[in-house]
Design a protein around this motif. Structure first.
Motif, PDB file in Angstrom:
ATOM      1  N   TRP A  10     -36.607 -22.268  53.880  1.00  8.84           N
ATOM      2  CA  TRP A  10     -37.531 -21.520  54.839  1.00  8.84           C
ATOM      3  C   TRP A  10     -37.498 -22.257  56.175  1.00  8.84           C
ATOM      4  O   TRP A  10     -37.618 -21.722  57.316  1.00  8.84           O
ATOM      5  N   GLN A  11     -37.216 -23.585  56.297  1.00  6.83           N
ATOM      6  CA  GLN A  11     -36.829 -24.470  57.425  1.00  6.83           C
ATOM      7  C   GLN A  11     -35.662 -23.640  58.403  1.00  6.83           C
ATOM      8  O   GLN A  11     -35.778 -23.450  59.570  1.00  6.83           O
ATOM      9  N   MET A  12     -34.657 -23.700  57.537  1.00  6.78           N
ATOM     10  CA  MET A  12     -33.570 -23.005  58.038  1.00  6.78           C
ATOM     11  C   MET A  12     -33.630 -21.533  58.492  1.00  6.78           C
ATOM     12  O   MET A  12     -33.427 -20.950  59.550  1.00  6.78           O
ATOM     13  N   PHE A  51     -33.972 -38.553  52.405  1.00  9.02           N
ATOM     14  CA  PHE A  51     -34.565 -37.749  53.362  1.00  9.02           C
ATOM     15  C   PHE A  51     -34.871 -36.373  53.276  1.00  9.02           C
ATOM     16  O   PHE A  51     -34.155 -35.652  52.520  1.00  9.02           O
ATOM     17  N   CYS A  52     -35.930 -35.755  54.010  1.00  9.97           N
ATOM     18  CA  CYS A  52     -35.938 -34.326  54.150  1.00  9.97           C
ATOM     19  C   CYS A  52     -35.847 -33.993  55.487  1.00  9.97           C
ATOM     20  O   CYS A  52     -36.240 -34.939  56.330  1.00  9.97           O
ATOM     21  N   GLU A  53     -35.234 -32.860  55.928  1.00  9.58           N
ATOM     22  CA  GLU A  53     -35.130 -32.641  57.286  1.00  9.58           C
ATOM     23  C   GLU A  53     -36.538 -31.739  57.674  1.00  9.58           C
ATOM     24  O   GLU A  53     -36.824 -31.014  56.750  1.00  9.58           O
ATOM     25  N   GLU A  54     -37.007 -32.058  58.737  1.00 13.01           N
ATOM     26  CA  GLU A  54     -38.342 -31.582  59.164  1.00 13.01           C
ATOM     27  C   GLU A  54     -38.487 -31.214  60.500  1.00 13.01           C
ATOM     28  O   GLU A  54     -38.286 -32.267  61.364  1.00 13.01           O
ATOM     29  N   HIS A  55     -38.804 -29.953  60.869  1.00 12.96           N
ATOM     30  CA  HIS A  55     -38.805 -29.804  62.441  1.00 12.96           C
ATOM     31  C   HIS A  55     -40.183 -28.789  62.649  1.00 12.96           C
ATOM     32  O   HIS A  55     -40.382 -28.269  63.883  1.00 12.96           O
ATOM     33  N   LEU A  99     -26.485 -25.335  41.201  1.00  5.31           N
ATOM     34  CA  LEU A  99     -25.874 -25.897  42.490  1.00  5.31           C
ATOM     35  C   LEU A  99     -24.682 -25.116  42.708  1.00  5.31           C
ATOM     36  O   LEU A  99     -23.758 -24.995  42.058  1.00  5.31           O
ATOM     37  N   VAL A 100     -24.623 -24.641  44.308  1.00  5.66           N
ATOM     38  CA  VAL A 100     -23.430 -24.114  44.733  1.00  5.66           C
ATOM     39  C   VAL A 100     -22.755 -24.786  45.909  1.00  5.66           C
ATOM     40  O   VAL A 100     -23.483 -24.480  47.040  1.00  5.66           O
ATOM     41  N   PRO A 101     -21.655 -25.385  45.750  1.00  8.08           N
ATOM     42  CA  PRO A 101     -21.259 -25.940  46.903  1.00  8.08           C
ATOM     43  C   PRO A 101     -20.599 -24.930  47.773  1.00  8.08           C
ATOM     44  O   PRO A 101     -20.058 -23.752  47.599  1.00  8.08           O
ATOM     45  N   VAL A 102     -20.967 -25.032  49.079  1.00  9.32           N
ATOM     46  CA  VAL A 102     -20.528 -23.947  50.254  1.00  9.32           C
ATOM     47  C   VAL A 102     -20.106 -24.807  51.438  1.00  9.32           C
ATOM     48  O   VAL A 102     -20.217 -25.972  51.595  1.00  9.32           O
ATOM     49  N   GLU A 103     -19.537 -24.013  52.222  1.00  7.73           N
ATOM     50  CA  GLU A 103     -18.793 -24.345  53.540  1.00  7.73           C
ATOM     51  C   GLU A 103     -19.535 -24.308  54.875  1.00  7.73           C
ATOM     52  O   GLU A 103     -19.246 -24.763  56.011  1.00  7.73           O
ATOM     53  N   ARG A 104     -20.827 -23.625  54.872  1.00  5.95           N
ATOM     54  CA  ARG A 104     -21.695 -23.434  55.991  1.00  5.95           C
ATOM     55  C   ARG A 104     -23.141 -23.035  55.537  1.00  5.95           C
ATOM     56  O   ARG A 104     -23.148 -22.531  54.413  1.00  5.95           O
ATOM     57  N   ALA A 105     -24.139 -23.868  55.928  1.00  9.63           N
ATOM     58  CA  ALA A 105     -25.389 -23.633  55.912  1.00  9.63           C
ATOM     59  C   ALA A 105     -26.251 -22.722  57.142  1.00  9.63           C
ATOM     60  O   ALA A 105     -26.023 -23.234  58.288  1.00  9.63           O
ATOM     61  N   ASP A 106     -26.956 -21.558  56.703  1.00 15.32           N
ATOM     62  CA  ASP A 106     -27.426 -20.661  57.614  1.00 15.32           C
ATOM     63  C   ASP A 106     -28.823 -20.156  57.269  1.00 15.32           C
ATOM     64  O   ASP A 106     -29.532 -19.614  57.940  1.00 15.32           O
ATOM     65  N   GLY A 107     -29.266 -20.949  56.256  1.00 23.49           N
ATOM     66  CA  GLY A 107     -30.652 -20.625  55.560  1.00 23.49           C
ATOM     67  C   GLY A 107     -30.693 -19.278  54.660  1.00 23.49           C
ATOM     68  O   GLY A 107     -31.655 -19.150  54.118  1.00 23.49           O
ATOM     69  N   TRP A 108     -29.543 -18.689  54.614  1.00 24.47           N
ATOM     70  CA  TRP A 108     -29.414 -17.484  53.883  1.00 24.47           C
ATOM     71  C   TRP A 108     -28.334 -17.813  52.794  1.00 24.47           C
ATOM     72  O   TRP A 108     -27.419 -18.344  52.961  1.00 24.47           O
ATOM     73  N   THR A 134     -20.360 -35.495  74.282  1.00 24.52           N
ATOM     74  CA  THR A 134     -20.375 -35.058  72.872  1.00 24.52           C
ATOM     75  C   THR A 134     -22.026 -35.106  72.751  1.00 24.52           C
ATOM     76  O   THR A 134     -22.565 -36.137  72.755  1.00 24.52           O
ATOM     77  N   ALA A 135     -22.665 -34.017  72.318  1.00 29.80           N
ATOM     78  CA  ALA A 135     -24.002 -33.954  72.037  1.00 29.80           C
ATOM     79  C   ALA A 135     -24.161 -33.326  70.618  1.00 29.80           C
ATOM     80  O   ALA A 135     -23.461 -32.474  70.053  1.00 29.80           O
ATOM     81  N   ALA A 136     -25.170 -34.135  69.822  1.00 29.82           N
ATOM     82  CA  ALA A 136     -25.415 -33.431  68.611  1.00 29.82           C
ATOM     83  C   ALA A 136     -26.343 -32.383  68.601  1.00 29.82           C
ATOM     84  O   ALA A 136     -27.250 -32.230  69.811  1.00 29.82           O
ATOM     85  N   ARG A 137     -26.227 -31.401  67.700  1.00 29.08           N
ATOM     86  CA  ARG A 137     -26.807 -29.979  67.890  1.00 29.08           C
ATOM     87  C   ARG A 137     -28.249 -30.223  67.033  1.00 29.08           C
ATOM     88  O   ARG A 137     -28.225 -30.946  66.088  1.00 29.08           O
ATOM     89  N   GLY A 138     -29.117 -29.982  67.879  1.00 27.25           N
ATOM     90  CA  GLY A 138     -30.643 -30.248  67.399  1.00 27.25           C
ATOM     91  C   GLY A 138     -31.316 -29.004  66.928  1.00 27.25           C
ATOM     92  O   GLY A 138     -30.744 -28.102  66.696  1.00 27.25           O
ATOM     93  N   ARG A 139     -32.471 -29.336  66.320  1.00 36.32           N
ATOM     94  CA  ARG A 139     -33.254 -28.002  65.839  1.00 36.32           C
ATOM     95  C   ARG A 139     -34.646 -27.721  66.565  1.00 36.32           C
ATOM     96  O   ARG A 139     -35.292 -28.542  66.810  1.00 36.32           O
TER      97      ARG A 139
END
Length: 139
Positions: A10-12, A51-55, A99-108, A134-139
């Motif tokens: 749901w965060q994604m 950790f968990c990612e939280e925004h 568990l399913v390894p994937v090459e991209r995470a988009d929330g779906w 170079t900048a890190a992509r944030g949320r």
């Protein structure tokens, strides 16, 4: 040293940016209680989560951490009303994790039989020095 980070579906879906292995992202990382994830992934695997990612609702003073994504695994599990429950609320059913390894995470995630997408296990490395420009992509 690598970290294992839990990212909720749901965060994604709400306001996350997609990411892939090799991407450098800037996330707010919160320490977790592994037992909070034991029903979704089992106690042994939950103990691996650092950790968990939280925004949503993080403290103003919390500094985002830059990490390089190493790998991504979708986590799916079955949900149901526990036997004897009176509130009719669905909870993760222990022992049903896929568990399913994937090459991209988009929330779906691709729909899988008998289970529902819950989130991601992300293996990452802390990034201490980003190359200039170079900048890190944030949320």
């Amino acid at each position: 040293m690598t970290l294992t980070i839990w990212v909720d579906d749901w965060q994604m879906q709400c306001c996350g940016e997609s990411f892939a292995p090799g991407d450098v992202v800037s996330w707010s990382l919160l320490e977790v209680d592994p037992e909070d994830y034991a029903d979704v992934v089992d106690s042994e695997r939950a103990a691996e989560i650092d950790f968990c990612e939280e925004h949503h609702g993080q403290d103003e003073g919390h500094v985002p951490t830059s990490v390089e994504v190493v790998s991504i695994v979708e986590v799916h599990c079955r949900y149901g009303v526990p036997p004897g429950a009176t509130d009719k609320v669905n909870y993760p059913v222990p022992g049903t994790t896929v568990l399913v390894p994937v090459e991209r995470a988009d929330g779906w995630a691709k729909v899988r039989p008998d289970v529902r997408f819950a989130g991601y296990f992300v293996t990452a490395r802390r990034v201490t020095d980003l190359p200039e420009g170079t900048a890190a992509r944030g949320r």
